[in-house]
Design a protein around this motif. Structure first.
Motif, PDB file in Angstrom:
ATOM      1  N   ALA A  22       3.713  -2.587  -6.453  1.00 50.59           N
ATOM      2  CA  ALA A  22       2.591  -2.835  -5.542  1.00 50.59           C
ATOM      3  C   ALA A  22       1.781  -4.046  -5.986  1.00 50.59           C
ATOM      4  O   ALA A  22       1.408  -4.895  -5.165  1.00 50.59           O
ATOM      5  N   ALA A  37      -4.985  -1.632  -5.773  1.00 57.78           N
ATOM      6  CA  ALA A  37      -3.731  -1.441  -6.507  1.00 57.78           C
ATOM      7  C   ALA A  37      -4.016  -1.207  -7.985  1.00 57.78           C
ATOM      8  O   ALA A  37      -3.394  -0.353  -8.632  1.00 57.78           O
ATOM      9  N   ILE A  80       1.757   1.876  -3.517  1.00 59.39           N
ATOM     10  CA  ILE A  80       0.625   2.500  -4.208  1.00 59.39           C
ATOM     11  C   ILE A  80       0.584   3.996  -3.884  1.00 59.39           C
ATOM     12  O   ILE A  80       0.450   4.839  -4.770  1.00 59.39           O
ATOM     13  N   ASP A 100       0.817  -1.216   0.000  1.00 60.74           N
ATOM     14  CA  ASP A 100       0.000   0.000   0.000  1.00 60.74           C
ATOM     15  C   ASP A 100       0.849   1.263   0.000  1.00 60.74           C
ATOM     16  O   ASP A 100       0.449   2.287  -0.562  1.00 60.74           O
ATOM     17  N   SER A 114      -5.004  -7.486  -5.161  1.00 55.07           N
ATOM     18  CA  SER A 114      -5.528  -6.185  -4.736  1.00 55.07           C
ATOM     19  C   SER A 114      -6.321  -5.468  -5.821  1.00 55.07           C
ATOM     20  O   SER A 114      -5.804  -5.172  -6.906  1.00 55.07           O
TER      21      SER A 114
END
Length: 257
Positions: A197, A207, A161, A158, A204
């Protein structure tokens, strides 16, 4: 004022302490948070994953600084996705940032203290406008906290990101030249961070959403087809908790819009 409820209660993301521990690595591939040793914090995280964000924040704060990670995550995610009042949303982000600054002094090697600081300030900046936030020095604080997060937790997807979004937002708002000279923002670095990421957290949805948004900010409309494909991938992700469900629903709304 009570917080709004998680709007998808029919899809209960209910974990027991045992099932949470088993699913922890998958659920926390994004934030690299270690499994809590304290039973009270396990309960707080169970509430978070079920979408009981107000309860999670309350249970976390009852444990003092040991519960700041879950309290800050619950508050920030709630504010970002479910709080309808812009004024209250910004106030919640400010609360998280203040707690993080307190935590950074006491626990400077805790990645969560830096990441949720960056997240809350970044969302606050988007709320008041990126240009205004840059004039207040918020951009530098966000970048510093994200750099610290990745230094302390290199596999924190994260934070990658967030840093990718930092590069994209800066270049989008002030241009590549000023963005590079004044804020160290680089297009190639932003794309590289988004890709990293996704490699760290391949399941995710967020992402993919942020990569798609960042790609269009950095490359323009010529990347729209690739961005739409990423959104379609995000919609196809299988959510394992309330936060991930909110991510998937966001992608659906964007595609339909």
């Amino acid at each position: 004022m009570a917080w709004s409820k998680f709007p998808y209660p029919d899809d209960a993301y209910t974990y027991s302490p045992a099932s949470l521990k088993k699913a922890w690595a998958r659920l926390h591939a994004g934030d690299a948070e270690p499994f809590p040793k304290d039973a009270a914090l396990v309960d707080a995280w169970i509430a978070f994953h079920a979408g009981e964000f107000e309860k999670a924040a309350k249970l976390g704060l009852e444990q003092g600084m040991a519960g700041y990670a879950v309290a800050n995550k619950a508050t920030a995610i709630y504010a970002n996705y479910l709080e309808k009042s812009e004024k209250k949303k910004l106030a919640l982000f400010e609360q998280v940032a203040q707690r993080c600054e307190e935590q950074q002094k006491e626990q400077p090697k805790n990645p969560a203290a830096w990441y949720w600081h960056a997240y809350s300030l970044g969302r606050y900046a988007q709320g008041i406008s990126i240009v205004k936030a840059l004039s207040q020095g918020i951009g530098n604080k966000v970048k510093h906290s994200l750099d610290m997060t990745i230094k302390l937790a290199p596999k924190h997807a994260d934070a990658h990101i967030g840093l990718g979004t930092y590069h994209a937002e800066i270049i989008d708002k002030v241009g590549a030249m000023i963005g590079g000279l004044t804020y160290g923002a680089k297009k190639e670095e932003g794309i590289k961070l988004f890709k990293a990421a996704l490699k760290l957290n391949p399941d995710s949805a967020i992402a993919r959403i942020e990569y798609a948004n960042g790609m269009v900010m950095l490359e323009g409309k010529k990347k729209m087809d690739e961005a739409i494909a990423l959104y379609e991938e995000a919609v196809a992700c299988e959510p394992k908790d309330a936060m991930e469900r909110l991510d998937v629903e966001l992608a659906k709304d964007e595609l339909e819009g």
